[in-house]
Write a protein that holds these residues in place. Structure first.
Motif, PDB file in Angstrom:
ATOM      1  N   LYS A 110      -8.108   4.666   4.533  1.00 15.27           N
ATOM      2  CA  LYS A 110      -8.559   3.348   4.957  1.00 15.27           C
ATOM      3  C   LYS A 110      -7.402   2.349   4.906  1.00 15.27           C
ATOM      4  CE  LYS A 110     -12.077  -0.107   4.024  1.00 15.27           C
ATOM      5  NZ  LYS A 110     -13.243  -0.472   3.211  1.00 15.27           N
ATOM      6  N   GLN A 111      -6.629   2.380   3.831  1.00 15.42           N
ATOM      7  CA  GLN A 111      -5.503   1.451   3.681  1.00 15.42           C
ATOM      8  C   GLN A 111      -4.419   1.721   4.734  1.00 15.42           C
ATOM      9  OE1 GLN A 111      -5.419  -1.253   1.714  1.00 15.42           O
ATOM     10  NE2 GLN A 111      -3.488  -1.798   2.668  1.00 15.42           N
ATOM     11  N   ALA A 112      -4.140   2.991   5.002  1.00 19.47           N
ATOM     12  CA  ALA A 112      -3.137   3.324   6.026  1.00 19.47           C
ATOM     13  C   ALA A 112      -3.595   2.826   7.402  1.00 19.47           C
ATOM     14  CB  ALA A 112      -2.889   4.824   6.055  1.00 19.47           C
ATOM     15  N   ARG A 113      -4.854   3.047   7.713  1.00 18.72           N
ATOM     16  CA  ARG A 113      -5.376   2.570   8.998  1.00 18.72           C
ATOM     17  C   ARG A 113      -5.344   1.046   9.057  1.00 18.72           C
ATOM     18  NH1 ARG A 113      -8.895   6.761   7.708  1.00 18.72           N
ATOM     19  NH2 ARG A 113     -10.500   5.314   6.986  1.00 18.72           N
ATOM     20  N   ARG A 114      -5.604   0.376   7.949  1.00 19.74           N
ATOM     21  CA  ARG A 114      -5.554  -1.091   7.895  1.00 19.74           C
ATOM     22  C   ARG A 114      -4.119  -1.573   8.167  1.00 19.74           C
ATOM     23  NH1 ARG A 114      -7.480  -2.436   2.781  1.00 19.74           N
ATOM     24  NH2 ARG A 114      -9.577  -2.352   3.619  1.00 19.74           N
ATOM     25  N   LEU A 147       1.775   7.177   8.495  1.00 21.85           N
ATOM     26  CA  LEU A 147       0.524   6.488   8.177  1.00 21.85           C
ATOM     27  C   LEU A 147      -0.657   7.132   8.898  1.00 21.85           C
ATOM     28  CD1 LEU A 147       1.866   2.833   8.190  1.00 21.85           C
ATOM     29  CD2 LEU A 147       0.926   4.058   6.212  1.00 21.85           C
ATOM     30  N   LYS A 148      -0.435   7.580  10.118  1.00 20.44           N
ATOM     31  CA  LYS A 148      -1.505   8.286  10.832  1.00 20.44           C
ATOM     32  C   LYS A 148      -1.841   9.599  10.136  1.00 20.44           C
ATOM     33  CE  LYS A 148      -0.933   6.351  15.436  1.00 20.44           C
ATOM     34  NZ  LYS A 148      -0.540   6.626  16.836  1.00 20.44           N
ATOM     35  N   ARG A 149      -0.828  10.303   9.656  1.00 24.31           N
ATOM     36  CA  ARG A 149      -1.074  11.552   8.928  1.00 24.31           C
ATOM     37  C   ARG A 149      -1.821  11.284   7.624  1.00 24.31           C
ATOM     38  NH1 ARG A 149       4.907  14.058   9.682  1.00 24.31           N
ATOM     39  NH2 ARG A 149       4.525  15.113  11.674  1.00 24.31           N
ATOM     40  N   LEU A 150      -1.458  10.196   6.970  1.00 27.49           N
ATOM     41  CA  LEU A 150      -2.120   9.838   5.713  1.00 27.49           C
ATOM     42  C   LEU A 150      -3.604   9.594   5.957  1.00 27.49           C
ATOM     43  CD1 LEU A 150      -1.881   9.282   2.721  1.00 27.49           C
ATOM     44  CD2 LEU A 150      -1.065   6.983   3.269  1.00 27.49           C
ATOM     45  N   ASN A 151      -3.919   8.852   7.005  1.00 27.60           N
ATOM     46  CA  ASN A 151      -5.288   8.664   7.468  1.00 27.60           C
ATOM     47  C   ASN A 151      -6.255   8.206   6.378  1.00 27.60           C
ATOM     48  OD1 ASN A 151      -7.254   8.562   9.466  1.00 27.60           O
ATOM     49  ND2 ASN A 151      -7.907  10.671   9.094  1.00 27.60           N
ATOM     50  N   LEU A 156       2.442   5.251   0.666  1.00 25.76           N
ATOM     51  CA  LEU A 156       1.942   4.104   1.433  1.00 25.76           C
ATOM     52  C   LEU A 156       2.872   2.889   1.377  1.00 25.76           C
ATOM     53  CD1 LEU A 156      -0.441   3.028   3.178  1.00 25.76           C
ATOM     54  CD2 LEU A 156      -1.401   2.153   1.052  1.00 25.76           C
ATOM     55  N   PRO A 157       3.360   2.466   0.192  1.00 23.50           N
ATOM     56  CA  PRO A 157       4.233   1.282   0.181  1.00 23.50           C
ATOM     57  C   PRO A 157       5.507   1.459   1.016  1.00 23.50           C
ATOM     58  CG  PRO A 157       3.452   1.760  -2.039  1.00 23.50           C
ATOM     59  CD  PRO A 157       3.049   2.920  -1.164  1.00 23.50           C
ATOM     60  N   LEU A 158       6.151   2.601   0.914  1.00 19.13           N
ATOM     61  CA  LEU A 158       7.379   2.826   1.677  1.00 19.13           C
ATOM     62  C   LEU A 158       7.076   2.914   3.167  1.00 19.13           C
ATOM     63  CD1 LEU A 158      10.404   3.416   1.898  1.00 19.13           C
ATOM     64  CD2 LEU A 158       9.857   5.828   1.581  1.00 19.13           C
ATOM     65  N   LEU A 159       6.036   3.628   3.535  1.00 18.61           N
ATOM     66  CA  LEU A 159       5.683   3.739   4.955  1.00 18.61           C
ATOM     67  C   LEU A 159       5.321   2.378   5.530  1.00 18.61           C
ATOM     68  CD1 LEU A 159       3.628   7.062   4.863  1.00 18.61           C
ATOM     69  CD2 LEU A 159       5.940   6.731   5.787  1.00 18.61           C
ATOM     70  N   THR A 160       4.602   1.580   4.759  1.00 18.81           N
ATOM     71  CA  THR A 160       4.240   0.231   5.215  1.00 18.81           C
ATOM     72  C   THR A 160       5.479  -0.637   5.375  1.00 18.81           C
ATOM     73  OG1 THR A 160       2.077   0.396   4.156  1.00 18.81           O
ATOM     74  CG2 THR A 160       2.873  -1.813   4.677  1.00 18.81           C
ATOM     75  N   GLU A 161       6.385  -0.543   4.428  1.00 20.17           N
ATOM     76  CA  GLU A 161       7.639  -1.309   4.519  1.00 20.17           C
ATOM     77  C   GLU A 161       8.413  -0.914   5.781  1.00 20.17           C
ATOM     78  OE1 GLU A 161      11.934  -1.194   2.297  1.00 20.17           O
ATOM     79  OE2 GLU A 161      10.154  -0.959   1.043  1.00 20.17           O
ATOM     80  N   GLN A 162       8.508   0.374   6.049  1.00 25.83           N
ATOM     81  CA  GLN A 162       9.265   0.841   7.209  1.00 25.83           C
ATOM     82  C   GLN A 162       8.557   0.551   8.529  1.00 25.83           C
ATOM     83  OE1 GLN A 162      12.440   1.665   6.949  1.00 25.83           O
ATOM     84  NE2 GLN A 162      12.070   1.169   4.797  1.00 25.83           N
ATOM     85  N   LEU A 222      -1.769  -0.032   9.841  1.00 23.63           N
ATOM     86  CA  LEU A 222      -1.481   0.187  11.260  1.00 23.63           C
ATOM     87  C   LEU A 222      -2.144  -0.875  12.124  1.00 23.63           C
ATOM     88  CD1 LEU A 222      -1.830   4.074  11.357  1.00 23.63           C
ATOM     89  CD2 LEU A 222       0.268   2.767  11.826  1.00 23.63           C
ATOM     90  N   TRP A 223      -3.369  -1.222  11.794  1.00 16.88           N
ATOM     91  CA  TRP A 223      -4.101  -2.257  12.542  1.00 16.88           C
ATOM     92  C   TRP A 223      -3.377  -3.599  12.417  1.00 16.88           C
ATOM     93  CZ3 TRP A 223      -6.657  -6.655  10.719  1.00 16.88           C
ATOM     94  CH2 TRP A 223      -7.403  -7.336  11.680  1.00 16.88           C
ATOM     95  N   LYS A 224      -2.975  -3.948  11.183  1.00 15.47           N
ATOM     96  CA  LYS A 224      -2.265  -5.217  10.977  1.00 15.47           C
ATOM     97  C   LYS A 224      -0.957  -5.247  11.755  1.00 15.47           C
ATOM     98  CE  LYS A 224      -1.878  -5.709   6.518  1.00 15.47           C
ATOM     99  NZ  LYS A 224      -1.927  -5.956   5.069  1.00 15.47           N
ATOM    100  N   ALA A 225      -0.257  -4.131  11.766  1.00 10.67           N
ATOM    101  CA  ALA A 225       1.015  -4.075  12.492  1.00 10.67           C
ATOM    102  C   ALA A 225       0.779  -4.247  13.994  1.00 10.67           C
ATOM    103  CB  ALA A 225       1.724  -2.759  12.199  1.00 10.67           C
ATOM    104  N   ARG A 226      -0.266  -3.606  14.515  1.00  6.55           N
ATOM    105  CA  ARG A 226      -0.588  -3.772  15.947  1.00  6.55           C
ATOM    106  C   ARG A 226      -0.935  -5.225  16.251  1.00  6.55           C
ATOM    107  NH1 ARG A 226      -2.835   1.356  15.417  1.00  6.55           N
ATOM    108  NH2 ARG A 226      -4.878   0.524  14.935  1.00  6.55           N
ATOM    109  N   CYS A 227      -1.665  -5.862  15.367  1.00  4.41           N
ATOM    110  CA  CYS A 227      -2.025  -7.269  15.553  1.00  4.41           C
ATOM    111  C   CYS A 227      -0.783  -8.170  15.552  1.00  4.41           C
ATOM    112  CB  CYS A 227      -2.986  -7.737  14.469  1.00  4.41           C
ATOM    113  SG  CYS A 227      -4.648  -7.069  14.648  1.00  4.41           S
TER     114      CYS A 227
END
Length: 112
Positions: A96-100, A90-94, A68-74, A102-107
Motif C-alpha cells: 500500500k505504501q509503495a503504491r501510495r 516499488l511496483k515489485r514491492l507492491n 521503501l525509503p531508498l526507493l522512494t528517495e530515488q 508511486l501515486w504521489k510521484a505521478r501527481c
C-alpha cells in the motif's frame, strides 16, 4: 558480509563485462538475503553509474519494505535511470505504501 556478497561485488567492480554480469547474476537470486549490504553499497558507490543502477535493481528485486525509503528517495532523483529502477522496485514491492509513493510521484509529474 558474506563471501558470496564480497565475491559478487568484486566481480561487479571488474572492467570485464562478463565478470560484471557474473557478479550481478550471483546476487540476483539472493538479493533479499543481502539487502542491508546492497543498500550500504549503493550509498557509498560514487564512481560507477551502471553499478549503482544494478545495485538499485537488486534492491528492488529483494521486494522488502525495508527498501521503501531508498526507493522512494530515488523516485525523485535527478538521474532518470535511478528513477526508473525506483519505479520498478516499488511496483515489485507492491505494498500500500509503495503504491501510495508511486501515486504521489505521478501527481507531481513523474512519468512511469
Amino acid at each position: 558480509m558474506t563471501k558470496r556478497f564480497e565475491r559478487a561485488m568484486w566481480l561487479m567492480h571488474r572492467h570485464d563485462p562478463q565478470a560484471m554480469e557474473d557478479g550481478f547474476g550471483l546476487l540476483l537470486p539472493h538479493a533479499a538475503d543481502h539487502l542491508d549490504e546492497l543498500i550500504a553499497e549503493f550509498a557509498q558507490e560514487r564512481n560507477g553509474h551502471g553499478l549503482r543502477c544494478w545495485l538499485l535493481e537488486l534492491i528492488g528485486e529483494a521486494r522488502s519494505s525495508q527498501a521503501l525509503p531508498l526507493l522512494t528517495e530515488q523516485l525523485y532523483s535527478d538521474d532518470e535511470s535511478f528513477r526508473s529502477w525506483a519505479v520498478i522496485g516499488l511496483k515489485r514491492l507492491n505494498t500500500k505504501q509503495a503504491r501510495r509513493e508511486l501515486w504521489k510521484a505521478r501527481c507531481n509529474g513523474l512519468n512511469d
